[in-house]
Design a protein around this motif. Structure first.
Motif, short mmCIF file in Angstrom:
data_model
loop_
_atom_site.label_atom_id
_atom_site.label_comp_id
_atom_site.label_asym_id
_atom_site.label_seq_id
_atom_site.Cartn_x
_atom_site.Cartn_y
_atom_site.Cartn_z
N LEU A 1 -53.65 28.42 95.45
CA LEU A 1 -53.92 27.60 96.63
C LEU A 1 -53.50 28.34 97.89
O LEU A 1 -52.55 29.11 97.90
CB LEU A 1 -53.16 26.27 96.52
N ASN A 2 -54.22 28.06 98.97
CA ASN A 2 -53.94 28.73 100.23
C ASN A 2 -53.43 27.72 101.26
O ASN A 2 -52.24 27.66 101.54
CB ASN A 2 -55.19 29.45 100.74
N ALA A 3 -54.35 26.94 101.80
CA ALA A 3 -53.94 25.92 102.77
C ALA A 3 -54.22 24.53 102.23
O ALA A 3 -54.18 23.56 102.97
CB ALA A 3 -54.68 26.14 104.09
N GLU A 4 -54.51 24.42 100.94
CA GLU A 4 -54.86 23.13 100.36
C GLU A 4 -53.64 22.20 100.27
O GLU A 4 -52.56 22.63 99.90
CB GLU A 4 -55.45 23.32 98.95
N ARG A 5 -53.87 20.95 100.63
CA ARG A 5 -52.85 19.93 100.39
C ARG A 5 -53.02 19.44 98.97
O ARG A 5 -54.13 19.24 98.49
CB ARG A 5 -52.98 18.78 101.39
N MET A 6 -51.91 19.25 98.28
CA MET A 6 -51.99 18.87 96.87
C MET A 6 -51.02 17.73 96.56
O MET A 6 -50.00 17.55 97.22
CB MET A 6 -51.68 20.06 95.97
N GLY A 7 -51.40 16.95 95.55
CA GLY A 7 -50.54 15.90 95.05
C GLY A 7 -50.61 15.90 93.53
O GLY A 7 -51.38 16.65 92.93
N MET A 8 -49.80 15.06 92.89
CA MET A 8 -49.75 15.08 91.43
C MET A 8 -49.50 13.68 90.88
O MET A 8 -48.70 12.92 91.42
CB MET A 8 -48.64 16.04 90.97
N VAL A 9 -50.24 13.37 89.81
CA VAL A 9 -50.10 12.09 89.12
C VAL A 9 -49.84 12.38 87.65
O VAL A 9 -50.45 13.27 87.06
CB VAL A 9 -51.40 11.25 89.26
N ALA A 10 -48.92 11.63 87.04
CA ALA A 10 -48.69 11.71 85.60
C ALA A 10 -49.12 10.39 84.99
O ALA A 10 -48.92 9.32 85.57
CB ALA A 10 -47.21 11.99 85.31
N TYR A 11 -49.70 10.46 83.80
CA TYR A 11 -50.18 9.22 83.18
C TYR A 11 -50.08 9.29 81.67
O TYR A 11 -50.13 10.34 81.04
CB TYR A 11 -51.63 8.93 83.60
N ALA A 12 -49.89 8.09 81.10
CA ALA A 12 -49.96 7.89 79.64
C ALA A 12 -50.58 6.51 79.47
O ALA A 12 -51.78 6.36 79.70
CB ALA A 12 -48.58 7.99 79.01
N PRO B 1 -46.24 13.41 96.25
CA PRO B 1 -47.17 13.03 97.32
C PRO B 1 -47.89 14.26 97.87
O PRO B 1 -47.51 15.39 97.59
CB PRO B 1 -46.24 12.40 98.37
N MET B 2 -48.91 14.04 98.66
CA MET B 2 -49.69 15.14 99.21
C MET B 2 -48.79 16.05 100.05
O MET B 2 -48.05 15.58 100.91
CB MET B 2 -50.83 14.60 100.07
N GLN C 1 -57.60 26.09 107.27
CA GLN C 1 -58.71 25.40 106.64
C GLN C 1 -58.45 25.25 105.14
O GLN C 1 -58.09 26.20 104.48
CB GLN C 1 -60.01 26.19 106.86
N GLY C 2 -58.65 24.04 104.63
CA GLY C 2 -58.43 23.84 103.20
C GLY C 2 -59.03 22.54 102.71
O GLY C 2 -59.66 21.79 103.47
N VAL C 3 -58.86 22.26 101.43
CA VAL C 3 -59.33 21.02 100.82
C VAL C 3 -58.12 20.27 100.28
O VAL C 3 -56.99 20.76 100.36
CB VAL C 3 -60.34 21.31 99.67
N GLU C 4 -58.36 19.09 99.75
CA GLU C 4 -57.28 18.31 99.15
C GLU C 4 -57.45 18.32 97.63
O GLU C 4 -58.55 18.11 97.12
CB GLU C 4 -57.28 16.89 99.69
N VAL C 5 -56.34 18.56 96.93
CA VAL C 5 -56.36 18.67 95.48
C VAL C 5 -55.32 17.73 94.88
O VAL C 5 -54.17 17.70 95.34
CB VAL C 5 -56.06 20.11 95.02
N VAL C 6 -55.72 16.96 93.88
CA VAL C 6 -54.78 16.12 93.15
C VAL C 6 -54.87 16.46 91.66
O VAL C 6 -55.97 16.52 91.09
CB VAL C 6 -55.08 14.61 93.35
N PHE C 7 -53.73 16.72 91.05
CA PHE C 7 -53.65 16.99 89.62
C PHE C 7 -53.26 15.70 88.90
O PHE C 7 -52.28 15.05 89.29
CB PHE C 7 -52.63 18.08 89.32
N ALA C 8 -54.00 15.35 87.86
CA ALA C 8 -53.65 14.21 87.01
C ALA C 8 -53.33 14.76 85.63
O ALA C 8 -54.20 15.29 84.93
CB ALA C 8 -54.81 13.23 86.95
N LEU C 9 -52.07 14.65 85.23
CA LEU C 9 -51.58 15.27 84.00
C LEU C 9 -51.28 14.23 82.94
O LEU C 9 -50.50 13.29 83.17
CB LEU C 9 -50.32 16.09 84.30
N ASP C 10 -51.88 14.39 81.79
CA ASP C 10 -51.66 13.53 80.63
C ASP C 10 -50.29 13.83 80.02
O ASP C 10 -50.01 14.97 79.65
CB ASP C 10 -52.78 13.78 79.61
#
Length: 344
Positions: free
Chosen positions: A126-137, A145-146, A88-97
């Motif tokens: 994080l335990n069972a969370e699916r995660m992704g990552m975005v970089a932006y300027a 990807p997730m 059981q988990g949630v979805e997490v996305v990091f957006a990094l400046d």
């Protein structure tokens, strides 16, 4: 790929030559004592059922058992295996400046490295969370990807720098939309964690936050930097440290824009967190994630190496049982038969 988990146990192999030397001296001592007891012909008659070759064989067997036992202890690993993981988990996305203002050193070691430290600590939680990552300027791009491969996520995180995106600025609106479109599980809670100093944002950022709210994505904004701010340090094309200056030659001072980040979080029904202490930020974000709706997450995880100790342990065990239940019993039966023949 072949690796050894516990190299230290290889030292136990030194026992093999040690036992050989000890046994050699023991046999010489035994032979001398037997000669003191009587002449060789008489001794041969007394111990005619003695099985020197048998004892030699058992000694070699003992050394073989020791050898395979050591191989089991060092645990060789090779091959791959797949494990199906359901949790059981949630979805997490990091957006990094990754704009140039993130090179400011008003927080140690600088804003970008502090943000990466926070992400790394959050990934550890994080335990069972699916995660992704975005970089932006000046624009936003997917970096990861997730996934549930947190080791891979940390590896990608270390490669992020301010040269990743050539166009400058802080396109928070694009980062929000890109991050929101990352989520693909309609049943899981969704949280977008945006780390920025809020500088040079576009007015469309607040509208993008409303877009995130409509998509049921909670946005947590984390402010990196200080309200007092500081200059922007960078390395030029010649490898020399420089300070960013405006057209008039004055040092550019960048400041944390908390109001911007607070408004984004408010419009997305999220929360703003000031990154004063990394541990406090991690605790607050973890609490937010734990309160969110969780869904069943099923993923395939590939273990690059598989332990093979059981094969060597199995060989050692079979040889040990062979020694105890077959060879030793045969020797006893042989001795008993010799005695019966003498009595008859």
């Amino acid at each position: 790929m072949f690796t050894i988990e516990k190299h230290l146990y290889f030292l136990l192999l030194l026992l093999i030559p040690l036992f050989v030397v000890v046994r050699h001296y023991y046999l010489n001592w035994q032979r001398k004592k037997q000669l003191e007891f009587g002449n060789p012909i008489a001794l041969q008659k007394i111990v005619k059922f003695s099985t020197v070759n048998h004892e030699q064989f058992r000694f070699i067997l003992f050394l073989t058992i020791l050898f395979f036992s050591v191989l089991a202890l060092v645990n060789p690993k090779f091959g791959t295996e797949k494990n199906s993981v359901t949790a059981q988990g949630v979805e997490v996305v990091f957006a990094l400046d990754v704009s140039k203002s993130m090179l400011c050193k008003d927080v140690s070691p600088n804003r970008l490295e502090r943000a990466k430290q926070i992400i790394s600590q959050l990934v550890n939680q994080l335990n069972a969370e699916r995660m992704g990552m975005v970089a932006y300027a000046g624009n936003a791009y997917p970096v990861l990807p997730m996934t549930t491969d947190y080791a891979l996520a940390k590896m990608y995180l270390q490669t992020i720098n301010t040269d990743l995106i050539s166009s400058q600025g802080t396109a928070i609106n694009t980062a929000l939309k890109t991050g929101v479109d990352f989520f693909d599980n309609p049943n899981a809670g969704k949280v977008l964690i945006l780390l920025s100093d809020g500088e040079d944002h576009e007015e469309a950022a607040e509208k993008a936050a409303i877009y995130a709210k409509d998509k049921e994505v909670k946005v947590l904004t984390i402010g990196i930097g200080t309200p007092q701010g500081g200059p922007i340090y960078f390395i030029d094309e010649y490898g020399e440290p420089q300070v960013k200056k405006d057209k008039e030659g004055r040092e550019v001072v960048t400041k944390l824009q908390e109001t911007v980040l607070e408004n984004i979080a408010k419009n997305a029904s999220g929360s703003y967190i000031y990154a004063n202490q990394t541990d406090e930020v991690v605790a607050l974000v973890k609490k937010e994630i734990q309160s969110m709706k969780k869904a069943t997450v099923k993923s395939q995880q590939i273990a690059q190496q598989k332990s093979q100790f059981q094969w060597f342990l199995g060989v050692a065990l079979v040889l040990f049982l062979l020694d105890v239940f077959f060879i030793e019993n045969n020797l006893f039966s042989f001795a008993q038969r010799i005695k019966r023949e003498k009595n008859e």
